[in-house]
Design an enzyme around this catalytic site. Structure first.
Site, PDB file in Angstrom:
ATOM      1  CD  GLU A 105      70.726 -27.119   7.601  1.00 43.36           C
ATOM      2  OE1 GLU A 105      71.570 -28.020   7.508  1.00 43.36           O
ATOM      3  OE2 GLU A 105      69.500 -27.315   7.463  1.00 43.36           O
ATOM      4  CD  GLU A 125      67.252 -28.005  11.504  1.00 44.89           C
ATOM      5  OE1 GLU A 125      67.381 -27.384  10.440  1.00 44.89           O
ATOM      6  OE2 GLU A 125      67.783 -27.635  12.575  1.00 44.89           O
TER       7      GLU A 125
END
Length: 697
Positions: A105, A125
């Site tokens: 990210e 995640e």
């Protein structure tokens, strides 16, 4: 802390370099340092580009797991990434190693991305019951096709640098190995070409047409089997496609917070940490394992060949013994087919396969060829007499210090070890089939097993990329002992009135990969039959003993391998089909025993299944067969298809309450006082208002 993030200038290129071993996790200290160095770089008039890179073995490999469960501290990662993206000069992420989770990210917040060969990029995640919460679900589909973004985010599997390049996730795969140098060179090219910042958030989002999105959603839901995070991940990607960037970020944050508060995320995080704690044992702390480079395998059936392949793929030298040349050739063929399958799946290069077969693997009919082996494991027929004979012969030929291992699923390791002059070197290594695929390895410790032999079992498991769980000696150890008990409850439900197919349906709805009757067919019903016959003399005469599975075996119906078991298996039928004859056999037994069948709801099926599993698991912990409840959870998660998003049976019991489990057992006890006897540990914890989790530390 002061030198975790450093800023240097290379001409007009500012280099922000992070050094937070071992994996450059984005801890609070790193975020503070990264923000400070980044701001300092932008404040310098000579800065025309910024390169973000890391030392050590990887770029940012995600969040700092030591901060899990703690209140987050500013600067928060989403805000830091937004600040990076807003820079008025090009920002380049120069990556190597693993670029995962928040690390990817952060790279998405940069304007350009370069990776050296061997880099792996992913957003895992979802495996923790979460979604990328720092803009990943909104930026990724603006850079790569929406279908690829959905697959990466909902599946969590990393991609190679070459795959990332072809998708458009990165701009270049560097030829060199120094990410810092490659990043600086790339920055100079961008400056020379007059390239401007290219924030992902300003790009138009790639989209899926409604029909495509519906297809992806159906596929994700099927694979999720009750897990909510994959669906939420797809919802976030859909928001990227339908909302302005800022609104999409808000939707992502709302979904992230919902998942963070869910029981499923708590369960998955428990599973994550349990697998890291399960190998931390007082008895092997500070104990050096023995060197294991040469391995022997006795028995070349499905299990033995699978163990050999697992070892070969991990760089071990393997000698496999069979009773005669015909069997040895058959075993060699099995090993070759398994390695060929690895080649076809892209897990192994053909030249590597050829080298393994030519240099690291051989078959034999002579036990004397194990003379130089560091460890020999038997995978022969599950008979105490056969195994005693094998260990007597191994004791005669193996070198001093060699570990002698049994792959027994049920039998008494201490009796096996007693056949040798070196019980301290005897250990159980219970692999699960197929051994080269299944992650679980029960390391069974006998009463005389030496600590360094135990340490060696755990070291071998790590080398084989398996999750090792310590087990004491009893019939079935941890997993199969619990399986035997909840299997009785399942069979009892069927005798009482439930259909085997209703049981499988209820439990797959609960999240199991397969129902117990489908699993029995897959494993082979004859295996359970042989075990029941072995234990027949020890069976309590007051026990209600369902006989329908024995009747099937007497008819030669052993499951998939014979085409019929509880289900019918026909080529081209599109999967297993329920068999009316099975229902007839069960009905006949009910009539013979005077049982009037009753309706059993899905909720009751699940309650009985879980109560039986948890109750026996509590006994396993109370008896010291498993050291902690987490050992049970790791065993059932990795070897028995228990839904990971429920955290394991002990965590599940804590979630719904031990009082509730105990009440169910006491209620069922009124019907069958032999099967349903509350475990003392469960009674004690419930009375004290404590959880199984309180015993994990």
């Amino acid at each position: 802390m002061a030198n975790q993030v450093n800023l240097t200038m290379d001409g007009s290129v500012a280099v922000v370099r992070v050094d937070n071993p071992p994996v450059n996790a984005l801890s609070h200290a790193v975020r503070v340092g990264l923000q400070g160095s980044f701001r300092a770089a932008l404040s310098r008039a000579e800065t025309k580009a910024v390169v973000i890179c890391c030392t050590g073995r990887s770029f940012f490999a995600g969040a700092d797991i030591r901060e899990f469960g703690k209140p987050p501290l500013a600067p928060f990662l989403p805000d830091l990434i937004t600040e990076i993206e807003a820079a008025q000069v090009p920002v380049i992420a120069a990556m190597h190693g693993n670029v995962l989770g928040g690390g990817l990210e952060a790279a998405l917040g940069a304007h350009y991305r370069i990776a050296v060969k061997g880099t792996r990029l992913g957003l895992p995640e979802v495996s923790l019951g979460l979604l990328p919460g720092a803009g990943g679900t909104q930026r990724l589909p603006r850079l790569i096709p929406a279908a690829d973004a959905a697959r990466m985010i909902t599946g969590g599997k990393p991609v190679s640098a070459d795959a990332a390049l072809s998708m458009g996730l990165i701009d270049r795969v560097a030829d060199g190995t120094d990410a810092r140098a490659e990043g600086i060179a790339f920055a100079r090219e961008l400056i020379a070409a007059g390239k401007e910042p290219r924030p992902a958030g300003s790009l138009l989002c790639n989209i899926l047409e409604p029909a495509e999105l519906e297809g992806v959603r159906a596929k994700v839901a099927r694979a999720a089997r009750g897990a909510i995070a994959p669906i939420a991940c797809l919802d976030a990607v859909e928001a990227a496609m339908s909302l302005p960037f800022e609104d999409g970020l808000k939707k992502e944050r709302a979904l992230f917070q919902e998942l963070m508060a869910s029981d499923q995320s708590t369960a998955l995080i428990h599973a994550f940490f349990a697998e890291r704690q399960v190998g931390k044992l007082p008895e092997i702390e500070g104990v050096d394992p023995r060197a294991i480079n040469r391995m022997g395998v006795v028995g070349g059936g499905t299990m033995g060949a699978g163990i050999a392949v697992s070892a070969l793929l991990s760089g071990l030298d393997v000698t496999l013994a069979e009773r005669d040349e015909v069997a040895a050739d058959r075993a060699a063929d099995s090993v070759g087919r398994m390695l060929e399958s690895a080649v076809k799946r892209g897990k192994l290069a053909a030249p590597q396969r050829d080298a393994i077969l030519a240099q690291a693997f051989r078959t034999t009919t002579r036990y004397e060829d194990f003379a130089q082996a560091d460890l020999v494991i038997e995978a022969v027929f599950e008979s105490m007499d056969v195994k005693k004979d094998v260990f007597t012969r191994l004791d005669e030929v193996c070198k001093p210090g060699a570990i002698l291992a049994s792959n027994t699923s049920y039998l008494d390791l201490n009796r096996i070890a007693a056949m040798t002059s070196r019980p301290q070197d005897v250990i159980g290594l219970h692999f699960f089939s197929p051994a080269h695929v299944m992650r679980l390895l029960e390391v069974v410790v006998g009463k005389d097993t030496a600590p360094d032999a135990v340490a060696s079992g755990f070291a071998l498991a790590k080398r084989l990329k398996k999750v090792a769980v310590r087990a004491g000696v009893c019939d079935g150890f941890i997993g199969n002992r619990i399986l035997s008990h909840y299997g009785k409850a399942v069979y009892g439900m069927v005798l009482a009135g439930a259909s085997p197919y209703a049981v499988d349906k209820a439990l797959t709805g609960f999240g199991l990969a397969m129902g117990p009757f489908a699993v029995g067919d897959l494993a082979g019903l004859d295996i359970g039959w042989a075990n029941r016959k072995r234990l027949a003399a020890e069976r309590d005469p007051r026990e209600t003993y369902p006989e329908f599975a024995d009747r099937l075996c007497e008819l030669g119906r052993f499951g998939r391998k014979t085409g019929r078991g509880f289900y019918i298996y026909e080529e081209g039928a599109g999967g297993p089909k329920p068999d009316p004859e099975v229902e007839d056999i069960i009905a006949a037994e009910r009539t013979a025993k005077g049982i009037t069948p009753r309706a059993i709801s899905e909720d009751e099926i699940i309650s009985r299944y879980m109560a039986a599993m948890v109750n026996e698991a509590a006994r396993v912990v109370g008896d010291g067969i498993a050291l902690r409840p987490l050992d049970v959870d790791v065993t059932l998660l990795n070897g028995y298809g228990f839904p990971r998003w429920r955290g394991g049976p002990m965590h599940y019991a804590d979630t719904i309450g031990l009082d509730r489990i105990l009440q169910d057992i006491c209620r069922f006890h009124e019907e069958d006082p032999i099967l349903w006897q509350p475990a003392p540990l469960l009674e004690r914890l419930a009375a004290e208002g404590r959880s199984f989790g309180s015993l994990n530390t």
